[in-house]
Design a protein around this motif. Structure first.
Motif, PDB file in Angstrom:
ATOM      1  N   ALA A  52       0.812  -1.223   0.000  1.00 26.20           N
ATOM      2  CA  ALA A  52       0.000   0.000   0.000  1.00 26.20           C
ATOM      3  C   ALA A  52       0.843   1.270   0.000  1.00 26.20           C
ATOM      4  O   ALA A  52       0.355   2.345  -0.337  1.00 26.20           O
ATOM      5  CB  ALA A  52      -0.948   0.000   1.196  1.00 26.20           C
ATOM      6  N   ALA A  53       2.133   1.172   0.366  1.00 26.31           N
ATOM      7  CA  ALA A  53       3.021   2.336   0.392  1.00 26.31           C
ATOM      8  C   ALA A  53       3.712   2.562  -0.949  1.00 26.31           C
ATOM      9  O   ALA A  53       4.482   3.517  -1.104  1.00 26.31           O
ATOM     10  CB  ALA A  53       4.061   2.188   1.493  1.00 26.31           C
ATOM     11  N   ILE A  54       3.431   1.727  -1.923  1.00 19.34           N
ATOM     12  CA  ILE A  54       3.957   1.920  -3.274  1.00 19.34           C
ATOM     13  C   ILE A  54       2.980   2.824  -4.022  1.00 19.34           C
ATOM     14  O   ILE A  54       1.782   2.561  -4.070  1.00 19.34           O
ATOM     15  CB  ILE A  54       4.107   0.576  -4.021  1.00 19.34           C
ATOM     16  N   ALA A  55       3.506   3.901  -4.587  1.00 18.87           N
ATOM     17  CA  ALA A  55       2.683   4.829  -5.364  1.00 18.87           C
ATOM     18  C   ALA A  55       2.793   4.437  -6.838  1.00 18.87           C
ATOM     19  O   ALA A  55       3.754   4.812  -7.518  1.00 18.87           O
ATOM     20  CB  ALA A  55       3.144   6.269  -5.146  1.00 18.87           C
ATOM     21  N   ASN A  56       1.841   3.646  -7.296  1.00 22.17           N
ATOM     22  CA  ASN A  56       1.820   3.213  -8.694  1.00 22.17           C
ATOM     23  C   ASN A  56       1.487   4.391  -9.602  1.00 22.17           C
ATOM     24  O   ASN A  56       0.520   5.103  -9.362  1.00 22.17           O
ATOM     25  CB  ASN A  56       0.740   2.149  -8.905  1.00 22.17           C
ATOM     26  N   SER A  57       2.263   4.542 -10.662  1.00 23.53           N
ATOM     27  CA  SER A  57       1.976   5.563 -11.672  1.00 23.53           C
ATOM     28  C   SER A  57       1.224   4.879 -12.808  1.00 23.53           C
ATOM     29  O   SER A  57       1.817   4.134 -13.588  1.00 23.53           O
ATOM     30  CB  SER A  57       3.272   6.159 -12.221  1.00 23.53           C
ATOM     31  N   LEU A  58      -0.069   5.133 -12.875  1.00 20.71           N
ATOM     32  CA  LEU A  58      -0.915   4.513 -13.894  1.00 20.71           C
ATOM     33  C   LEU A  58      -1.401   5.589 -14.861  1.00 20.71           C
ATOM     34  O   LEU A  58      -1.870   6.636 -14.424  1.00 20.71           O
ATOM     35  CB  LEU A  58      -2.108   3.826 -13.230  1.00 20.71           C
ATOM     36  N   VAL A  59      -1.297   5.301 -16.142  1.00 14.30           N
ATOM     37  CA  VAL A  59      -1.729   6.266 -17.150  1.00 14.30           C
ATOM     38  C   VAL A  59      -3.034   5.780 -17.773  1.00 14.30           C
ATOM     39  O   VAL A  59      -3.148   4.630 -18.204  1.00 14.30           O
ATOM     40  CB  VAL A  59      -0.662   6.488 -18.238  1.00 14.30           C
ATOM     41  N   PHE A  60      -4.000   6.684 -17.773  1.00 17.37           N
ATOM     42  CA  PHE A  60      -5.302   6.440 -18.378  1.00 17.37           C
ATOM     43  C   PHE A  60      -5.536   7.483 -19.455  1.00 17.37           C
ATOM     44  O   PHE A  60      -4.828   8.497 -19.522  1.00 17.37           O
ATOM     45  CB  PHE A  60      -6.410   6.561 -17.314  1.00 17.37           C
ATOM     46  N   LEU A  61      -6.537   7.243 -20.273  1.00 17.16           N
ATOM     47  CA  LEU A  61      -7.007   8.250 -21.211  1.00 17.16           C
ATOM     48  C   LEU A  61      -8.401   8.645 -20.757  1.00 17.16           C
ATOM     49  O   LEU A  61      -9.301   7.812 -20.679  1.00 17.16           O
ATOM     50  CB  LEU A  61      -7.035   7.705 -22.638  1.00 17.16           C
ATOM     51  N   ALA A  62      -8.543   9.918 -20.410  1.00 18.64           N
ATOM     52  CA  ALA A  62      -9.833  10.463 -19.994  1.00 18.64           C
ATOM     53  C   ALA A  62     -10.335  11.307 -21.154  1.00 18.64           C
ATOM     54  O   ALA A  62      -9.760  12.352 -21.446  1.00 18.64           O
ATOM     55  CB  ALA A  62      -9.673  11.313 -18.729  1.00 18.64           C
ATOM     56  N   ASP A  63     -11.371  10.804 -21.827  1.00 22.28           N
ATOM     57  CA  ASP A  63     -11.839  11.441 -23.061  1.00 22.28           C
ATOM     58  C   ASP A  63     -10.659  11.674 -24.000  1.00 22.28           C
ATOM     59  O   ASP A  63     -10.489  12.742 -24.570  1.00 22.28           O
ATOM     60  CB  ASP A  63     -12.593  12.742 -22.759  1.00 22.28           C
ATOM     61  N   MET A 105      -1.809   8.414  -9.528  1.00 21.48           N
ATOM     62  CA  MET A 105      -0.848   7.896  -8.552  1.00 21.48           C
ATOM     63  C   MET A 105      -1.665   7.124  -7.525  1.00 21.48           C
ATOM     64  O   MET A 105      -2.287   7.712  -6.642  1.00 21.48           O
ATOM     65  CB  MET A 105      -0.069   9.041  -7.899  1.00 21.48           C
ATOM     66  N   ALA A 106      -1.697   5.812  -7.677  1.00 22.81           N
ATOM     67  CA  ALA A 106      -2.560   4.959  -6.866  1.00 22.81           C
ATOM     68  C   ALA A 106      -1.747   4.121  -5.897  1.00 22.81           C
ATOM     69  O   ALA A 106      -0.642   3.672  -6.224  1.00 22.81           O
ATOM     70  CB  ALA A 106      -3.375   4.038  -7.770  1.00 22.81           C
ATOM     71  N   SER A 107      -2.292   3.897  -4.727  1.00 28.67           N
ATOM     72  CA  SER A 107      -1.678   2.979  -3.772  1.00 28.67           C
ATOM     73  C   SER A 107      -1.536   1.611  -4.428  1.00 28.67           C
ATOM     74  O   SER A 107      -2.437   1.168  -5.158  1.00 28.67           O
ATOM     75  CB  SER A 107      -2.555   2.867  -2.526  1.00 28.67           C
ATOM     76  N   GLY A 108      -0.434   0.956  -4.156  1.00 30.00           N
ATOM     77  CA  GLY A 108      -0.211  -0.377  -4.705  1.00 30.00           C
ATOM     78  C   GLY A 108      -1.268  -1.377  -4.284  1.00 30.00           C
ATOM     79  O   GLY A 108      -1.433  -2.410  -4.925  1.00 30.00           O
ATOM     80  N   ALA A 109      -2.008  -1.070  -3.216  1.00 23.38           N
ATOM     81  CA  ALA A 109      -3.066  -1.964  -2.740  1.00 23.38           C
ATOM     82  C   ALA A 109      -4.412  -1.659  -3.386  1.00 23.38           C
ATOM     83  O   ALA A 109      -5.378  -2.386  -3.177  1.00 23.38           O
ATOM     84  CB  ALA A 109      -3.191  -1.856  -1.222  1.00 23.38           C
ATOM     85  N   GLU A 163      -6.000   9.178  -2.281  1.00 21.68           N
ATOM     86  CA  GLU A 163      -6.048   9.644  -0.892  1.00 21.68           C
ATOM     87  C   GLU A 163      -5.546   8.591   0.088  1.00 21.68           C
ATOM     88  O   GLU A 163      -5.085   8.921   1.183  1.00 21.68           O
ATOM     89  CB  GLU A 163      -7.465  10.079  -0.521  1.00 21.68           C
ATOM     90  N   ASP A 164      -5.584   7.316  -0.285  1.00 19.38           N
ATOM     91  CA  ASP A 164      -5.124   6.240   0.600  1.00 19.38           C
ATOM     92  C   ASP A 164      -3.617   6.309   0.861  1.00 19.38           C
ATOM     93  O   ASP A 164      -3.140   5.794   1.880  1.00 19.38           O
ATOM     94  CB  ASP A 164      -5.480   4.868   0.038  1.00 19.38           C
ATOM     95  N   LEU A 165      -2.860   6.938  -0.036  1.00 16.11           N
ATOM     96  CA  LEU A 165      -1.415   7.057   0.167  1.00 16.11           C
ATOM     97  C   LEU A 165      -1.084   7.950   1.364  1.00 16.11           C
ATOM     98  O   LEU A 165       0.004   7.864   1.928  1.00 16.11           O
ATOM     99  CB  LEU A 165      -0.741   7.595  -1.102  1.00 16.11           C
ATOM    100  N   ARG A 166      -2.019   8.800   1.746  1.00 17.89           N
ATOM    101  CA  ARG A 166      -1.819   9.711   2.881  1.00 17.89           C
ATOM    102  C   ARG A 166      -1.529   8.945   4.180  1.00 17.89           C
ATOM    103  O   ARG A 166      -0.896   9.476   5.095  1.00 17.89           O
ATOM    104  CB  ARG A 166      -3.058  10.587   3.057  1.00 17.89           C
ATOM    105  N   ALA A 167      -1.948   7.711   4.272  1.00 13.14           N
ATOM    106  CA  ALA A 167      -1.785   6.910   5.496  1.00 13.14           C
ATOM    107  C   ALA A 167      -0.329   6.510   5.763  1.00 13.14           C
ATOM    108  O   ALA A 167      -0.029   5.986   6.836  1.00 13.14           O
ATOM    109  CB  ALA A 167      -2.654   5.651   5.407  1.00 13.14           C
ATOM    110  N   HIS A 168       0.562   6.761   4.826  1.00 20.05           N
ATOM    111  CA  HIS A 168       1.954   6.315   4.950  1.00 20.05           C
ATOM    112  C   HIS A 168       2.895   7.497   5.140  1.00 20.05           C
ATOM    113  O   HIS A 168       2.812   8.490   4.413  1.00 20.05           O
ATOM    114  CB  HIS A 168       2.358   5.502   3.722  1.00 20.05           C
ATOM    115  N   ASP A 169       3.802   7.372   6.105  1.00 20.03           N
ATOM    116  CA  ASP A 169       4.790   8.422   6.342  1.00 20.03           C
ATOM    117  C   ASP A 169       5.717   8.576   5.146  1.00 20.03           C
ATOM    118  O   ASP A 169       6.202   9.675   4.864  1.00 20.03           O
ATOM    119  CB  ASP A 169       5.629   8.112   7.586  1.00 20.03           C
ATOM    120  N   GLU A 170       5.971   7.467   4.471  1.00 16.72           N
ATOM    121  CA  GLU A 170       6.845   7.458   3.307  1.00 16.72           C
ATOM    122  C   GLU A 170       6.198   6.591   2.234  1.00 16.72           C
ATOM    123  O   GLU A 170       5.690   5.509   2.531  1.00 16.72           O
ATOM    124  CB  GLU A 170       8.207   6.884   3.703  1.00 16.72           C
TER     125      GLU A 170
END
Length: 154
Positions: A43-54, A61-65, A116-123
């Motif tokens: 959950a402390a891994i910030a995955n960089s996911l690319v989407f196309l929105a329209d 930047m999503a939590s790994g979990a 917002e879930d990444l906020r739970a991690h100090d690092e």
């Protein structure tokens, strides 16, 4: 260091973030693989996911979990359709390959959402521009670095 890593490291320094890229023992194309090598929670891994929105690139930047819900993302950005970008679209938008996409160092700034879930991690740990590199930073630094909007992604 690979030129992509240099671009990311330079972007970190320009942003005033005192963090260095770490080269892992082996490729970490998934959050699970990265967490195993770093000894941290997935959950402390910030995955960089690319989407196309329209059809416009959107970095999430999503939590790994987290399993990102495209309907939630569409509502967050006011898009009618959101879909995952393919490998060529990711490289065109970021200059980086899937599995190593950093939150910075792209040819042009990308509209970004930060889980917002990444906020739970100090690092948190993010990719450093190649699949075998990462770097640590705080949630607040990630938001500032990306200029992202903090939101739910699932």
């Amino acid at each position: 260091m690979h030129p992509r890593n240099v671009e990311v490291q330079d972007a970190l320094h320009r942003a005033g973030i005192d963090s260095s890229i770490v080269v892992l023992d082996s490729h970490a194309r998934t959050a699970v693989l990265a967490a195993e090598q770093l000894g941290c929670e997935v959950a402390a891994i910030a995955n960089s996911l690319v989407f196309l929105a329209d059809d416009e690139p959107l970095l999430v930047m999503a939590s790994g979990a987290a399993r990102v819900d495209t309907d939630v993302i569409a509502r967050a950005v006011g898009a009618t359709a959101v879909r995952k970008a393919d490998a060529d679209q990711v490289r065109a938008a970021t200059g980086q390959a899937i599995g190593g996409v950093a939150p910075t160092g792209h040819p042009a700034p990308l509209r970004t959402l930060v889980d917002e879930d990444l906020r739970a991690h100090d690092e948190v740990w993010a990719a450093g521009g190649t699949p075998d590199t990462v770097f640590p930073l705080t949630f607040d630094q990630l938001v500032a670095l990306t200029g992202g909007t903090v939101t739910a992604v699932r």
